[in-house]
Design a protein around this motif. Structure first.
Motif: not given
Ligand code: ATP
Ligand code: MG
Length: 417
Positions: A247-275
């Motif tokens: 991926i680095i070769k193909k894109t020229g992007l830089t690789h860094k290490k990260g600590i995931e401290v937050g995560h946001i999602f659009k759940l849409g209707q996944k849970y409302s449909e099932k439940m």
């Protein structure tokens, strides 16, 4: 606070399992103690840092109209069976039975519980949008708990959930959370970046992660010059490659290490449909609600902040989350009445000007006290000995500079703001 009523638990040695700096420093500075694998007790100094972080999060979420609730950590299996995750989630979900042979799990996340809560009370578009959050312990039976509170089995997370009549309302709200998160991480004084992410076990469509950039991070990020980018999972899908190097070769992007401290999602209707979490729309149709969910790893942030800010003597707290703004280090106060009296006077002065102060009134050598406070990482140190008591001064030292200066007692309040 005085140390006589606010015990500190500094120690010299660290167990060999403490591989990374933040884990070592949290043990040495007496912030945490291990109970069992991936489970830690928080000692007074450590808990204050958590509380500072929580205060910032609460303020910014209240600012965007998100109200706080609290849900039980033991969750009935029926809800997880309804959503389909009882089978999907795997061994990270700690399961057990009560005395009546009913199945339960210890909550690793709360989509099921909150969807159940909302479907019972919300039935009309008039009640939406609705935004709720909680701050509570989560339990995940992680396969490899490590790095102390960074990847624990029991940890504190802030989880927020939003409910909407339409996708576009969810889309707007998602952006509002993203901005609130930016404010939160700025106030926490963390060096962070936002990347595109996949949504893993939680499900749904769009998702972003907030990462603290650090060599000890467990996640691989691919970033451009402005530090925008994506995590490795997304990069693999986007660039049709299955390893980092290609991926680095193909894109020229830089690789860094990260600590995931937050995560946001659009759940849409996944849970409302099932439940079957339905509402009646303006034009009297019955639809499944649209949902978003928004997490922040509070206890992981404590470790991430230390990874980013320390030196060979110990932690250097960002001012916004330091357990105390300043420490009064008294020299031989137990032997010298004048020093004790004067230290108390300075302590009262600072308390009255609403400063968060810790006053070290222990019977210990000056050198040992200073070592402890450098390790704990309080930004401002106010030193008081015989000379200072006589001259009505204090000796000031900042955590980050090695120089000391004697200043007039009345100048101390300004100095530490
Ligand atoms: P990870 O990929 O690190 O396992 P996750 O994607 O499973 O994280 P989420 O389910 O999105 O995490 O949880 C929200 C937040 O909770 C994460 O962004 C992280 O900060 C925190 N978190 C998750 N697992 C742990 C853990 N085992 N110990 C401490 N904090 C955690
Ligand atoms: Mg995980």
């Amino acid at each position: 606070m005085k140390v006589s009523n606010f015990p500190i638990f500094t120690q010299k040695d660290v167990p060999s399992e403490a591989e990374i700096t933040s884990h070592q420093l949290m043990i040495k500075s007496g912030m945490i103690r291990k109970l069992s694998s991936g489970q830690y007790s928080w000692l007074p100094i450590g808990l204050r840092v958590i509380q500072k972080i929580e205060k910032i999060i609460r303020e910014e979420l209240n600012n965007i109209g998100c109200a706080e609730i609290l849900m039980p950590s033991v969750q009935p299996a029926e809800l997880w069976k309804e959503s389909g995750r009882w089978d999907e989630y795997g061994p990270e979900l700690l399961r057990f039975k009560d005395r009546h042979e009913r199945e339960f799990c210890l909550g690793p996340t709360f989509e099921e519980v909150i969807t159940d809560l909302i479907r019972k009370d919300v039935s009309s578009y008039k009640q939406l949008p609705m935004n709720l959050f909680q701050i509570s312990s989560k339990f995940r039976d992680e396969i490899r708990p490590r790095f102390g509170v960074m990847r624990a089995r029991e940890f504190i997370m802030k989880d927020a959930y939003s409910f909407h009549e339409t996708q576009s309302c969810l889309d707007n709200t998602y952006e509002i959370y993203k901005s609130a998160y930016k404010k939160i991480f700025q106030r926490l004084m963390l060096d962070y970046t936002i990347v595109d992410a996949d949504s893993g076990n939680i499900g749904g469509n769009e998702s972003n992660e907030f990462h603290v950039i650090a060599e000890t991070g467990e996640d691989d990020l691919l970033l451009d010059n402005e530090l925008n980018g994506m995590n490795l999972e997304i990069a693999k899908i986007k660039y049709l490659e299955d390893d980092l190097e290609s991926i680095i070769k193909k894109t020229g992007l830089t690789h860094k290490k990260g600590i995931e401290v937050g995560h946001i999602f659009k759940l849409g209707q996944k849970y409302s449909e099932k439940m079957k979490a339905k509402i009646t729309t303006k034009d009297s149709k019955s639809i499944n609600m649209f949902m978003g969910c928004y997490g922040i790893g509070i206890t992981r942030i404590v470790a991430a902040a230390i990874e980013q800010s320390h030196d060979s003597n110990g932690i250097i707290w960002p001012k916004s989350i330091s357990p105390f703004e300043a420490v009064i280090v008294e020299i031989d106060g137990h032997k010298n009445k004048d020093v004790r009296l004067y230290s108390n006077k300075i302590y009262d002065l600072l308390q009255n000007s609403k400063k968060n102060i810790i006053y070290d009134d222990r019977e210990a050598s000056f050198g040992n006290k200073m070592k402890d406070w450098e390790l704990i990482g309080i930004p401002h140190m106010v030193i008081i000995g015989n000379n200072e008591a006589k001259n009505k001064t204090i000796t000031y030292r900042s955590r980050t500079e090695n120089t000391k200066s004697e200043i007039k007692a009345e100048d101390i309040v300004d100095k530490i703001s």
